[in-house]
Motif scaffolding. Structure first.
Motif, short mmCIF file in Angstrom:
data_model
loop_
_atom_site.label_atom_id
_atom_site.label_comp_id
_atom_site.label_asym_id
_atom_site.label_seq_id
_atom_site.Cartn_x
_atom_site.Cartn_y
_atom_site.Cartn_z
N ALA A 186 -41.14 9.43 -52.68
CA ALA A 186 -42.43 9.89 -53.07
C ALA A 186 -43.44 8.68 -52.63
O ALA A 186 -44.59 8.89 -52.22
N LYS A 187 -42.93 7.27 -52.74
CA LYS A 187 -43.57 6.30 -52.32
C LYS A 187 -43.94 6.50 -50.77
O LYS A 187 -45.17 6.02 -50.21
N LEU A 188 -42.94 6.59 -50.14
CA LEU A 188 -42.88 6.82 -48.53
C LEU A 188 -43.92 7.77 -47.97
O LEU A 188 -44.83 7.49 -47.27
N SER A 189 -43.87 8.93 -48.88
CA SER A 189 -44.78 10.09 -48.49
C SER A 189 -46.13 9.75 -48.65
O SER A 189 -47.13 10.24 -47.99
N LYS A 190 -46.53 9.10 -49.94
CA LYS A 190 -48.04 8.50 -50.08
C LYS A 190 -48.67 7.79 -48.91
O LYS A 190 -49.79 7.77 -48.74
N ILE A 191 -47.71 6.62 -48.33
CA ILE A 191 -48.61 5.83 -47.54
C ILE A 191 -48.20 6.64 -46.05
O ILE A 191 -48.85 5.94 -44.84
N THR A 192 -47.48 7.56 -45.76
CA THR A 192 -47.25 8.11 -44.40
C THR A 192 -47.68 9.30 -44.22
O THR A 192 -47.70 10.00 -42.93
N ASP A 193 -48.07 10.29 -45.25
CA ASP A 193 -48.41 11.59 -45.34
C ASP A 193 -47.34 12.57 -44.87
O ASP A 193 -47.47 13.80 -44.57
N TYR A 194 -46.15 12.17 -44.64
CA TYR A 194 -45.14 13.07 -44.34
C TYR A 194 -44.85 13.83 -45.68
O TYR A 194 -44.96 13.19 -46.96
N ALA A 195 -44.47 15.03 -45.80
CA ALA A 195 -44.24 15.79 -47.15
C ALA A 195 -43.08 15.17 -47.56
O ALA A 195 -41.79 14.89 -47.20
N GLN A 196 -43.14 15.03 -49.10
CA GLN A 196 -42.29 14.50 -49.90
C GLN A 196 -41.09 15.19 -49.97
O GLN A 196 -40.03 14.63 -50.00
N ASP A 197 -41.05 16.50 -50.04
CA ASP A 197 -39.84 17.41 -50.02
C ASP A 197 -38.93 17.24 -49.05
O ASP A 197 -37.64 17.26 -48.77
N ARG A 198 -39.61 17.05 -47.62
CA ARG A 198 -38.92 16.91 -46.53
C ARG A 198 -38.07 15.71 -46.33
O ARG A 198 -37.20 15.54 -45.76
N ARG A 221 -49.09 0.61 -35.10
CA ARG A 221 -49.13 1.27 -36.36
C ARG A 221 -48.18 0.66 -37.27
O ARG A 221 -48.50 0.51 -38.64
N TYR A 222 -46.97 0.30 -36.80
CA TYR A 222 -46.04 -0.29 -37.98
C TYR A 222 -46.61 -1.79 -38.36
O TYR A 222 -46.34 -2.08 -39.56
N GLN A 223 -47.40 -2.26 -37.55
CA GLN A 223 -47.88 -3.94 -37.92
C GLN A 223 -48.72 -3.34 -39.10
O GLN A 223 -49.05 -4.15 -40.02
N THR A 224 -49.86 -2.61 -38.95
CA THR A 224 -50.60 -2.19 -40.18
C THR A 224 -49.74 -1.68 -41.30
O THR A 224 -50.54 -1.67 -42.58
N MET A 225 -48.80 -0.94 -41.21
CA MET A 225 -48.05 -0.68 -42.49
C MET A 225 -47.17 -1.29 -42.90
O MET A 225 -46.48 -1.03 -43.92
N GLN A 226 -46.63 -2.59 -42.20
CA GLN A 226 -45.35 -3.14 -42.58
C GLN A 226 -45.37 -3.57 -44.10
O GLN A 226 -44.38 -3.69 -44.65
N SER A 227 -46.59 -4.46 -44.37
CA SER A 227 -46.54 -4.86 -45.73
C SER A 227 -46.38 -3.84 -46.97
O SER A 227 -45.73 -3.98 -47.77
N LYS A 228 -46.94 -2.51 -46.72
CA LYS A 228 -46.76 -1.59 -47.45
C LYS A 228 -45.24 -1.14 -47.58
O LYS A 228 -44.83 -0.42 -48.54
#
Length: 625
Positions: A186-198, A221-228
């Protein structure tokens, strides 16, 4: 077919299956129990399915729901093979088809539903073996995948045409998550837009002690997302070097990006998180070859130990391979050097005896087209041929016994068949009594247009086809072989000889030069292995045009004319004779089409002497050798 489409297809099949099963038997029979259980399982109505078993309803619902995630399945489909009864006992044999959501064949297996009467109602005798004959208590399904790293695109010697770029694969070890898999997904889906069920399905379908890549990022892209990402307990990152940073010719090699939610949904093929996706050029055209398909195993695991118990099915996948091109690094480097001194130009170099493309280069924008580049411009561009087409016209005229020594006037203006021709100011230096060869060499459009009555429209069309103009040759990338319109009269023929109603690409003109240099026109070649981006469709493709030899009585004088065309021009640089013509194509565009030694070239430049570009190219090539 995308995952969404597969699910819709399964739903459509469900209706047919339900109707078929309903009409098989008359009551009383175990038919309703078999139908409802399989239809419920197939459609995800686990309450319906569980209600037709003698097991604990909550346990059955959870087991069926978990099985879909454990297999990361896109859909289930079932077909009854037989149903038999003996007193209060019955059994139904069924065929299962499970779409694992990857570019693999369907997983097909035979199952058995044991049934018995419970208080006068037929029930499926519940156990895990109802799902699969080899699934036992204390076990679950899992899917073990082994993705292969992307292969490189290579030059004619086998050296990669791209350097490594770091991708960041973000994933988990399922065993370390415990019961937090849903929370992490759920947390990864929220910040990446990948479907949670997938994401959750991929976690739960994988062996617990194996790293499961879920999302892949490029460096920025990773550098902008790394802290999250670091804030999600259980997430781990693995760096992967992949050969995706293109070297010249960059736009022919193409670009690659990490898989995104959008591309994953669009592709619906073998790609998974952790893969890279070709965005343009050969990287896109040969995506399936460069990545292959994932090796996949369907297994059962012991719930306590997480160890494999049984192998139910295995697909070895399609081996990925490098894509071998005809690009020559030394020729490409010479092209880059020559083009670097221009404002806007295109260059294509081919091997004269094979048609193999050795180099493709571009600099700036020749027109207002924003997407003009090596592929869209040099290979697929549609440009006015100008007097460069006089090479093709000369083939037709020489076949009609027009002598290179024929005297022709070169006035500033001339009208042929009602069409007016004006000699370009820069194409001067032709004497009033110059020969056909001299006018050809200097590109005198008024003199060349005057020869329209010496040939028929069919003569010009035949020579154009013999030199590849308009033929259906093909490349794995977009390309243009040229076009010559229907020629209705002298005006049209004169315009064709002057190249005013003819469109060509730099690649097409480089092949014309190669034909004169070698004595035979040949179709272009860019990739030697694999032969086609789509092997399944290769058999249905139209074969490449056959090589066409130039008439021997034409070849020798035509070579002499092209030798005269390069003499005393900037193209004649360095050692060795250069053959070719410099031509105008409108107020700003100019061509050089010719060859030196084994290399034929076409240069199209704006506000720059293309002969100077060709001369710089030949000199740089000699220095590199």
């Amino acid at each position: 077919m995308t995952r969404a489409r597969r699910i819709l297809s399964a739903a459509a099949t469900l209706v047919v299956a339900g109707t078929t099963l309903t009409g098989c038997f008359e009551e009383p029979s175990p038919h309703d129990a078999v139908r409802d259980f399989l239809v419920g399982w197939q459609s995800g109505d686990y309450e319906l399915a569980a209600g037709r078993t003698d097991g604990d309803q909550a346990t059955v619902r959870k087991t069926l729901s978990d099985a879909k995630q454990e297999l990361d399945a896109a859909s289930f489909r079932f077909k009854i093979k037989s149903l038999s009864m003996t007193g209060e006992e019955a059994k139904a044999d069924f065929r299962a088809e499970v779409d694992l959501g990857e570019n693999n064949p369907l997983w097909e297996y035979d199952g058995l539903l044991p049934l018995h009467l419970v208080d006068g109602t037929w029930k499926v005798r519940w156990s895990p073996s109802v799902l699969h004959p080899q699934l036992k208590e204390g076990q679950r399904f899992a899917v073990d995948t082994d993705p292969r790293p992307r292969k490189p695109i290579v030059d004619r010697t086998g050296e990669p045409l791209q350097g490594n770029t770091v991708f960041y694969s973000v994933g988990v070890y399922p065993a370390k998550l415990g019961d937090r898999a849903e929370e992490v997904a759920a947390k990864l889906s929220k910040i990446t837009d990948y479907a949670q069920d997938r994401l959750l399905s991929r976690i739960r379908s994988s062996p617990p002690d194996k790293f499961v890549p879920l999302v892949t990022f490029g460096r920025s892209r990773y550098q902008t997302m790394q802290s999250k990402l670091d804030a999600i307990d259980g997430i781990e990152t693995v760096q992967q070097d992949q050969p995706v940073n293109p070297e010249p010719p960059q736009q022919i090699v193409g670009s690659v990006s990490a898989l995104t939610p959008e591309t994953e949904q669009k592709l619906g093929g073998p790609e998974r998180a952790g893969d890279s996706v070709g965005r343009s050029g050969l990287q896109q055209a040969y995506q399936d070859y460069l990545t292959g398909s994932t090796q996949t195993k369907v297994i059962t695991l012991d719930l306590k130990t997480g160890k494999q118990v049984a192998l139910l099915k295995e697909w070895r996948g399609r081996e990925n391979v490098s894509v071998k091109t005809t690009i020559d690094r030394s020729v490409q480097a010479a092209a880059e050097q020559a083009l670097g001194e221009t404002e806007a130009s295109l260059l294509v170099a081919v091997q004269r005896d094979t048609g193999q493309i050795l180099a493709v280069g571009s600099q700036g924008e020749l027109t207002r087209q924003k997407d003009l580049n090596q592929e869209m411009g040099a290979l697929a561009g549609r440009f006015p041929a100008g007097t460069a087409f006089s090479i093709v016209a000369a083939d037709a005229l020489l076949k009609k016994d027009v002598s290179p020594k024929l005297r022709l006037a070169c006035p500033d203006e001339r009208t042929v068949g009602g069409a007016k021709f004006v000699q370009a100011a820069e194409s001067t230096g032709v004497t009033p009594s110059a020969t056909f060869q001299e006018n050809f060499a200097k590109g005198c459009v008024t003199a060349l247009a005057s020869l329209a009555r010496r040939v028929t429209a069919d003569d010009l069309s035949a020579s154009a086809k013999a030199l590849g103009v308009g033929l259906p040759w093909r490349l794995p990338l977009k390309s243009f072989s040229g076009s010559l319109p229907q020629l209705a009269g002298d005006a049209d023929k004169a315009k064709a000889i002057a190249g005013q109603n003819v469109e060509v690409s730099p690649l097409g003109m480089a092949l014309v030069a190669a034909a004169v240099a070698s004595g035979t026109w040949r179709p272009p070649v860019l990739v030697t292995d694999p032969r086609s981006p789509d092997p399944a469709a290769e058999a249905a493709q139209t074969p490449q045009p056959a090589p066409v030899p130039i008439d021997p009585k034409v070849l020798a004088p035509l070579k002499r004319m092209m030798a005269a065309g390069a003499t005393g021009t900037p193209a004649q640089a360095g050692k060795g004779r250069v053959y070719g013509v410099t031509a105008t194509a409108g107020s700003q565009l100019k061509w050089f089409v010719g060859w030196q030694g084994e290399v034929a070239v076409a240069v199209l430049a704006r506000n720059h002497d293309p002969g100077a570009v060709a001369g710089g190219f030949f000199s740089a090539l000699q220095n590199s050798q």
